[in-house]
Design an enzyme around this catalytic site. Structure first.
Site, PDB file in Angstrom:
ATOM      1  N   GLY A  89       6.759  -3.207  13.091  1.00  0.00           N
ATOM      2  CA  GLY A  89       7.674  -2.276  12.404  1.00  0.00           C
ATOM      3  C   GLY A  89       6.949  -1.120  11.757  1.00  0.00           C
ATOM      4  O   GLY A  89       7.553  -0.093  11.468  1.00  0.00           O
ATOM      5  N   ARG A 108       0.808  -1.214   0.000  1.00  0.00           N
ATOM      6  CA  ARG A 108       0.000   0.000   0.000  1.00  0.00           C
ATOM      7  C   ARG A 108       0.850   1.276   0.000  1.00  0.00           C
ATOM      8  O   ARG A 108       0.359   2.369  -0.242  1.00  0.00           O
ATOM      9  CB  ARG A 108      -0.953  -0.013   1.219  1.00  0.00           C
ATOM     10  CG  ARG A 108      -2.075  -1.040   1.079  1.00  0.00           C
ATOM     11  CD  ARG A 108      -2.833  -1.266   2.381  1.00  0.00           C
ATOM     12  NE  ARG A 108      -2.138  -2.176   3.299  1.00  0.00           N
ATOM     13  CZ  ARG A 108      -2.622  -2.565   4.471  1.00  0.00           C
ATOM     14  NH1 ARG A 108      -3.804  -2.112   4.885  1.00  0.00           N
ATOM     15  NH2 ARG A 108      -1.932  -3.394   5.250  1.00  0.00           N
ATOM     16  N   LYS A 116      33.400  26.827   2.578  1.00  0.00           N
ATOM     17  CA  LYS A 116      33.533  25.367   2.643  1.00  0.00           C
ATOM     18  C   LYS A 116      34.862  24.993   3.275  1.00  0.00           C
ATOM     19  O   LYS A 116      35.897  25.558   2.899  1.00  0.00           O
ATOM     20  CB  LYS A 116      33.462  24.779   1.232  1.00  0.00           C
ATOM     21  CG  LYS A 116      33.412  23.266   1.241  1.00  0.00           C
ATOM     22  CD  LYS A 116      34.172  22.625   0.101  1.00  0.00           C
ATOM     23  CE  LYS A 116      35.649  22.616   0.362  1.00  0.00           C
ATOM     24  NZ  LYS A 116      36.429  21.917  -0.649  1.00  0.00           N
ATOM     25  N   ALA A 135      33.790  42.247  -1.498  1.00  0.00           N
ATOM     26  CA  ALA A 135      32.717  41.646  -2.294  1.00  0.00           C
ATOM     27  C   ALA A 135      33.291  40.930  -3.507  1.00  0.00           C
ATOM     28  O   ALA A 135      34.212  41.422  -4.158  1.00  0.00           O
ATOM     29  CB  ALA A 135      31.754  42.732  -2.739  1.00  0.00           C
ATOM     30  N   TYR A 154      33.352  33.210  -2.580  1.00  0.00           N
ATOM     31  CA  TYR A 154      33.558  31.787  -2.354  1.00  0.00           C
ATOM     32  C   TYR A 154      34.827  31.618  -1.530  1.00  0.00           C
ATOM     33  O   TYR A 154      35.915  32.020  -1.953  1.00  0.00           O
ATOM     34  CB  TYR A 154      33.681  31.010  -3.670  1.00  0.00           C
ATOM     35  CG  TYR A 154      34.062  29.566  -3.400  1.00  0.00           C
ATOM     36  CD1 TYR A 154      33.199  28.742  -2.667  1.00  0.00           C
ATOM     37  CD2 TYR A 154      35.286  29.043  -3.805  1.00  0.00           C
ATOM     38  CE1 TYR A 154      33.556  27.439  -2.357  1.00  0.00           C
ATOM     39  CE2 TYR A 154      35.640  27.731  -3.504  1.00  0.00           C
ATOM     40  CZ  TYR A 154      34.772  26.940  -2.775  1.00  0.00           C
ATOM     41  OH  TYR A 154      35.122  25.658  -2.457  1.00  0.00           O
ATOM     42  N   ASN A 167      40.509  27.354  -5.322  1.00  0.00           N
ATOM     43  CA  ASN A 167      41.099  26.238  -4.556  1.00  0.00           C
ATOM     44  C   ASN A 167      41.293  24.983  -5.386  1.00  0.00           C
ATOM     45  O   ASN A 167      41.911  24.036  -4.937  1.00  0.00           O
ATOM     46  CB  ASN A 167      40.222  25.921  -3.335  1.00  0.00           C
ATOM     47  CG  ASN A 167      38.827  25.487  -3.727  1.00  0.00           C
ATOM     48  OD1 ASN A 167      38.311  25.861  -4.770  1.00  0.00           O
ATOM     49  ND2 ASN A 167      38.218  24.687  -2.887  1.00  0.00           N
ATOM     50  N   TYR A 168      40.789  24.970  -6.600  1.00  0.00           N
ATOM     51  CA  TYR A 168      40.753  23.726  -7.364  1.00  0.00           C
ATOM     52  C   TYR A 168      41.427  23.927  -8.704  1.00  0.00           C
ATOM     53  O   TYR A 168      41.084  24.849  -9.466  1.00  0.00           O
ATOM     54  CB  TYR A 168      39.270  23.345  -7.560  1.00  0.00           C
ATOM     55  CG  TYR A 168      39.033  21.996  -8.199  1.00  0.00           C
ATOM     56  CD1 TYR A 168      39.726  20.860  -7.770  1.00  0.00           C
ATOM     57  CD2 TYR A 168      38.111  21.855  -9.227  1.00  0.00           C
ATOM     58  CE1 TYR A 168      39.484  19.629  -8.352  1.00  0.00           C
ATOM     59  CE2 TYR A 168      37.860  20.624  -9.812  1.00  0.00           C
ATOM     60  CZ  TYR A 168      38.557  19.511  -9.374  1.00  0.00           C
ATOM     61  OH  TYR A 168      38.329  18.278  -9.944  1.00  0.00           O
TER      62      TYR A 168
HETATM   63  C1  UD1 Z   1      -2.581  -5.743  11.851  1.00  0.00           C
HETATM   64  C2  UD1 Z   1      -3.503  -6.556  12.756  1.00  0.00           C
HETATM   65  C3  UD1 Z   1      -4.717  -5.707  13.112  1.00  0.00           C
HETATM   66  C4  UD1 Z   1      -4.274  -4.432  13.779  1.00  0.00           C
HETATM   67  C5  UD1 Z   1      -3.252  -3.674  12.917  1.00  0.00           C
HETATM   68  C6  UD1 Z   1      -2.642  -2.574  13.727  1.00  0.00           C
HETATM   69  C7  UD1 Z   1      -3.277  -8.918  12.225  1.00  0.00           C
HETATM   70  C8  UD1 Z   1      -3.860 -10.067  11.494  1.00  0.00           C
HETATM   71  N1  UD1 Z   1      -3.897  -7.759  12.078  1.00  0.00           N
HETATM   72  O1  UD1 Z   1      -3.271  -5.459  10.633  1.00  0.00           O
HETATM   73  O2  UD1 Z   1      -5.584  -6.429  13.987  1.00  0.00           O
HETATM   74  O3  UD1 Z   1      -5.392  -3.621  14.034  1.00  0.00           O
HETATM   75  O4  UD1 Z   1      -2.191  -4.551  12.521  1.00  0.00           O
HETATM   76  O5  UD1 Z   1      -1.808  -1.769  12.952  1.00  0.00           O
HETATM   77  O6  UD1 Z   1      -2.312  -9.087  12.932  1.00  0.00           O
HETATM   78  N2  UD1 Z   1       4.001  -8.816   8.946  1.00  0.00           N
HETATM   79  C9  UD1 Z   1       4.983  -9.778   8.916  1.00  0.00           C
HETATM   80  N3  UD1 Z   1       4.717 -10.959   8.293  1.00  0.00           N
HETATM   81  C10 UD1 Z   1       3.529 -11.236   7.726  1.00  0.00           C
HETATM   82  C11 UD1 Z   1       2.528 -10.246   7.766  1.00  0.00           C
HETATM   83  C12 UD1 Z   1       2.789  -9.051   8.394  1.00  0.00           C
HETATM   84  O7  UD1 Z   1       6.071  -9.589   9.428  1.00  0.00           O
HETATM   85  O8  UD1 Z   1       3.386 -12.334   7.180  1.00  0.00           O
HETATM   86  C13 UD1 Z   1       4.286  -7.551   9.650  1.00  0.00           C
HETATM   87  C14 UD1 Z   1       4.173  -6.319   8.763  1.00  0.00           C
HETATM   88  O9  UD1 Z   1       5.434  -5.969   8.246  1.00  0.00           O
HETATM   89  C15 UD1 Z   1       3.675  -5.251   9.731  1.00  0.00           C
HETATM   90  C16 UD1 Z   1       2.899  -6.038  10.774  1.00  0.00           C
HETATM   91  O10 UD1 Z   1       3.317  -7.379  10.655  1.00  0.00           O
HETATM   92  O11 UD1 Z   1       4.753  -4.593  10.372  1.00  0.00           O
HETATM   93  C17 UD1 Z   1       1.408  -5.942  10.568  1.00  0.00           C
HETATM   94  O12 UD1 Z   1       1.073  -6.394   9.270  1.00  0.00           O
HETATM   95  P1  UD1 Z   1       0.039  -5.608   8.351  1.00  0.00           P
HETATM   96  O13 UD1 Z   1      -0.109  -6.363   7.093  1.00  0.00           O
HETATM   97  O14 UD1 Z   1       0.394  -4.193   8.267  1.00  0.00           O
HETATM   98  O15 UD1 Z   1      -1.281  -5.805   9.225  1.00  0.00           O
HETATM   99  P2  UD1 Z   1      -2.553  -4.880   9.313  1.00  0.00           P
HETATM  100  O16 UD1 Z   1      -3.446  -5.172   8.155  1.00  0.00           O
HETATM  101  O17 UD1 Z   1      -2.161  -3.494   9.512  1.00  0.00           O
HETATM  102 CA    CA Z   2      -0.235  -2.354   9.510  1.00  0.00          CA
END
Ligand code: UD1
Ligand code: CA
Length: 453
Positions: free
Chosen positions: A101, A15, A351, A380, A366, A386-387
């Protein structure tokens, strides 16, 4: 009690419509992943496990100076799978805090509040409320005991009625490793997305008579997940608001509090004023009574007291002394150092140079790879050449030198103390103390001369 962190960061982030992995997008010039890692430092965790996808070299290379375990999730088949593969290295009795993350604005205060309640439950879930819960898992509270949660329903699987629930799952959870090991392995993928949802752990726990405590925070911004560029822009806006408040509480005067942007750290003394549209990057330290005028960019700079940085000036990786006047329209490039009472005026570029006390370069110059002494006046349009096309050479201008306007100093060169250089000179030899040096073509006048018709 030992705590381990699992950060989920393997999602594709489709997204975001970007080739950069989602967690490397930045808020306040720090990647989302770095924000999350930073928020856990105070817990002194036994391990920080980051779950990433297969081609994650970019992510791994982006974090230096942190002791992390990288866990590779080959296929992004859901948050439950991501947690499951990070668990084997964590001892059963230790505690696990799960963070996302893509939820970068979580901070120490909120994490400590979250961990301070619900200790008699088996799983703790951090929830929040928003008027626009679209995309979030909805929290179904236990009707008999409202502090407990019986289920979390993902948006795509929710009924119309459930979609009206405004309490949302933030994704952040806490339990012991054994709990997660036992119940993540029971999660299935029979849902709209055919993914293994970590959120299903709530329902499964309830079926096994476990208590799931829901800690609610009103700080929606701190726990909002970032899935697209609009949410990223909103997070940036919120982050900037926090930075501005911090600056104001440290005593800064912001003439337009919506237009200072802090993409790093700024340390200020008393009575510092910022006019509109100022950008701060990296580490910036500003002394007492400093004025930063409009449209200024400061990056890794130290500015001593009573100095004015005038409009439309850029200062990078440099030090500015006490009571200096810099700008308007000045550019101070890296490795420059201005002593006190220095003037660098409009359209002057500096610089890798040092400028001594009370010296001035007021207009259109400069100054590169140059050492300027005290009480020097750079006229002024003066240029240090320098180069030579291959190498950079140094210019030394000693104390009390006066350089006439529109002069070129061809480096390497030293202009000795007390020298005056006549305007319009090209100087290639400078080793004469207290002299007047003229290096220009003599003027010729042809009297009564008319342009040919
Ligand atoms: C998720 C939650 C949702 C919550 C929301 C909050 C689930 C099923 N849903 O939805 O309930 O309200 O976060 O922001 O948990 N990721 C992985 N591996 C995967 C899938 C995802 O590491 O296979 C990580 C993504 O990088 C991300 C996090 O998990 O950092 C959440 O995944 P994302 O797909 O963003 O979930 P949401 O649809 O936001
Ligand atoms: Ca998310």
């Amino acid at each position: 009690m030992k705590t381990h962190i699992i950060i989920l960061a393997a999602g594709k982030g489709l997204r975001m419509k970007s080739s950069l992995p989602k967690v490397l997008h930045k808020v306040g010039n720090l990647s989302m992943l770095e924000h999350v890692i930073k928020s856990t430092k105070f817990l002194n965790p036994s391990s920080v496990n980051v779950v990433v996808g297969k081609n994650s070299k970019l992510i791994q290379d982006s974090i230096i100076n942190a002791d992390l375990n990288w866990v590779v999730q080959d296929k992004q088949i859901g948050t439950a799978d991501a947690v499951k593969i990070a668990l084997p290295n964590i001892p059963d009795e230790d505690h696990v805090l799960i963070l996302y993350g893509d939820t970068p604005l979580i901070d120490e205060t909120l994490i400590s509040q979250f961990l301070s309640e619900g200790s008699d439950s088996d799983l703790r879930v951090l929830t929040t409320t928003t008027n626009n819960p679209k995309g979030y898992g909805r929290v179904i509270r236990d009707t008999k005991k409202l502090e407990y949660i019986s289920e979390i329903i993902e948006e795509l699987d929710a009924s119309e009625e459930q979609k009206n629930i405004t309490e949302c799952n933030t994704g952040i959870m806490y339990a012991n490793a054994n709990f997660f090991k036992t119940f993540t392995s029971q999660i299935e993928n029979q849902n709209a997305k055919q993914e293994f949802y970590l959120t299903d752990i709530v329902n499964i726990a309830n079926q096994n008579n476990k208590k799931v405590f829901g800690f609610h925070t009103h700080d929606f911004e701190k726990v909002s997940g970032i899935n697209d560029k609009f949410q990223l822009a909103q997070a940036e806006k919120y982050f900037q608001t926090l930075q501005r408040k911090k600056l104001l509480s440290n005593g800064a005067t912001l003439l337009d509090m919506d237009s200072i942007f802090i993409r790093g750290e700024v340390d200020i003394q008393k009575d510092v004023t910022f006019d509109a549209n100022v950008i701060i990057e990296g580490k910036v330290i500003i002394g007492e009574n400093v004025q930063i005028q409009s449209n200024v960019k400061l990056r890794n700079v130290v500015i001593a007291r009573d100095t004015v940085i005038k409009s439309n000036t850029i200062v990078e990786d440099s030090e500015i002394g006490t009571n200096c006047r810099v700008g308007p329209y000045a550019r101070i490039r890296p490795n420059s150092c201005l002593d006190s009472d220095v003037t660098v005026g409009n359209f002057v570029e500096v610089k890798s140079s040092t400028i001594g006390k009370n010296s001035k370069a007021s207009h259109l110059s400069y100054i590169g790879d140059t050492e300027i002494g005290k009480e020097v006046n750079v006229g002024a349009g003066t240029i240090t050449c320098n180069y030579d096309g291959v190498n950079k050479h140094k210019t030394v201008i000693k104390d009390n030198v006066f350089i006439g306007s529109d002069s070129q100093l061809v480096a390497p060169i030293t202009i000795e103390e007390g020298v005056t250089i006549a305007a319009g000179s090209t100087i290639t030899e400078g080793n004469y103390k207290d002299s007047l040096i003229i290096g220009r073509a003599r003027q010729v006048v042809k009297k009564d001369w008319k342009r040919p018709k």
